[in-house]
Design a protein around this motif. Structure first.
Motif, short mmCIF file in Angstrom:
data_model
loop_
_atom_site.label_atom_id
_atom_site.label_comp_id
_atom_site.label_asym_id
_atom_site.label_seq_id
_atom_site.Cartn_x
_atom_site.Cartn_y
_atom_site.Cartn_z
N ILE A 58 0.83 -1.21 0.00
CA ILE A 58 0.00 0.00 0.00
C ILE A 58 0.87 1.26 0.00
CG2 ILE A 58 -2.11 -0.93 1.03
CD1 ILE A 58 -1.10 -0.08 3.78
N ALA A 59 0.27 2.34 -0.52
CA ALA A 59 0.88 3.66 -0.42
C ALA A 59 0.04 4.45 0.57
CB ALA A 59 0.87 4.33 -1.79
N LYS A 60 0.69 5.08 1.54
CA LYS A 60 -0.06 5.84 2.55
C LYS A 60 0.41 7.29 2.61
CE LYS A 60 -1.60 3.92 6.39
NZ LYS A 60 -1.57 3.32 7.75
N GLU A 61 -0.57 8.17 2.69
CA GLU A 61 -0.29 9.59 2.95
C GLU A 61 -0.84 9.83 4.36
OE1 GLU A 61 1.63 11.81 1.53
OE2 GLU A 61 0.40 13.18 0.35
N GLY A 62 0.03 9.91 5.33
CA GLY A 62 -0.43 9.94 6.72
C GLY A 62 -1.13 8.63 7.02
N GLY A 67 -3.21 4.13 -2.33
CA GLY A 67 -2.95 3.21 -3.44
C GLY A 67 -2.68 1.83 -2.90
N TYR A 68 -2.97 0.82 -3.71
CA TYR A 68 -2.69 -0.55 -3.26
C TYR A 68 -2.42 -1.48 -4.45
CZ TYR A 68 -7.56 -1.60 -4.61
OH TYR A 68 -8.74 -1.76 -5.32
N ALA A 69 -1.66 -2.52 -4.17
CA ALA A 69 -1.45 -3.61 -5.13
C ALA A 69 -1.62 -4.90 -4.32
CB ALA A 69 -0.06 -3.54 -5.76
N LEU A 70 -2.62 -5.69 -4.68
CA LEU A 70 -2.96 -6.87 -3.88
C LEU A 70 -2.06 -8.06 -4.20
CD1 LEU A 70 -6.88 -6.90 -4.10
CD2 LEU A 70 -5.42 -5.70 -2.45
N VAL A 71 -1.58 -8.70 -3.15
CA VAL A 71 -0.81 -9.93 -3.29
C VAL A 71 -1.78 -11.09 -3.09
CG1 VAL A 71 1.06 -11.33 -2.32
CG2 VAL A 71 1.30 -8.84 -2.44
N MET A 72 -1.96 -11.90 -4.13
CA MET A 72 -2.93 -12.99 -4.04
C MET A 72 -2.24 -14.35 -4.25
SD MET A 72 -6.48 -13.54 -6.08
CE MET A 72 -7.49 -14.97 -5.68
#
Ligand SMILES: CC(C)(COP(=O)(O)OP(=O)(O)OC[C@H]1O[C@@H](n2cnc3c(N)ncnc32)[C@H](O)[C@@H]1OP(=O)(O)O)[C@@H](O)C(=O)NCCC(=O)NCCS
Length: 184
Positions: A58-62, A67-72
């Motif tokens: 995930i990308a976090k601002e605070g 944003g995210y990219a799922l690991v499946m």
């Protein structure tokens, strides 16, 4: 901006909220063409379990997931029935000359999405850079599929190094898909 992996249920809920806003059904045709769109809606319980087994990037601002990219992992295929045909197809495909079914060091990148205000700002590249560093010890590559008419997503995936493994058209919907892979 921080690139990290999911560490609590609240972050999964934020992923689901971002997903909801970007499903094709929630978008106008014009937005879909220009900004991309998502096809799969995840069951909240399954997504929580999946993130316990293999945390997504995930990308976090605070405190906000932007944003995210799922690991499946492949073991989750039965939990997401809509993706079962894709997993069945992957069983028949090869990467670098070796059948996927005979390889173990890969997973499916289940879905990628970036909040609209954060697009075009390097978040996409940051997510995959983080994924590479988190996953390369355990995995050699990741596989995903992108609708060909999602030209924005196709372009971004090509830019970070994904290569086409296979193309096909879904009989029921007429949607043309590209199966792509990224070596770590
Ligand atoms: C797809 C998505 C993750 C890409 O992230 P992003 O931050 O927008 O991507 P970037 O801006 O870094 O890269 C997009 C690339 O496509 C280009 N582009 C932008 N709009 C485009 C369009 N309509 N058609 C083709 N290319 C387009 C950009 O110029 C850029 O390429 P470049 O680096 O060669 O200039 C994001 O747009 C998104 O979340 N969309 C909604 C959900 C989605 O479609 N997810 C992917 C499902 S497979």
């Amino acid at each position: 901006m921080q690139f990290t992996t999911v560490s609590n249920p609240g972050e999964v809920r934020q992923i689901l909220a971002l997903q909801e806003q970007n499903l094709a059904a929630a978008l106008t045709p014009d937005l879909m063409r220009k900004q991309g769109f998502l096809t799969v809606r995840h069951d909240p319980d399954v997504l929580q379990r999946m993130n316990l087994a293999a945390p997504s990037v995930i990308a976090k601002e605070g405190e906000q997931v932007v944003g995210y990219a799922l690991v499946m992992p492949r073991a989750f295929a039965p939990d997401v029935p809509i993706l079962q045909p894709m997993f069945d197809m992957l069983e028949q495909l090869s990467w670098r000359g070796q059948p996927l079914r005979e390889q173990s060091r890969w997973f499916v990148m289940g879905q990628v999405c970036i909040a609209s205000d954060y697009r075009g700002r390097g978040v996409f590249d940051g997510l995959y850079k983080a994924m590479r560093s988190v996953c390369r010890e355990r995995y050699d590559f990741t596989v995903t599929e992108v609708a060909e008419r999602n030209t924005r997503s196709m372009r971004a995936h090509e830019r970070v190094g994904f290569k086409t493994m296979h193309s096909y058209t879904e009989a029921l919907t007429g949607e043309a898909w590209r199966v792509i892979a990224l070596d770590f």
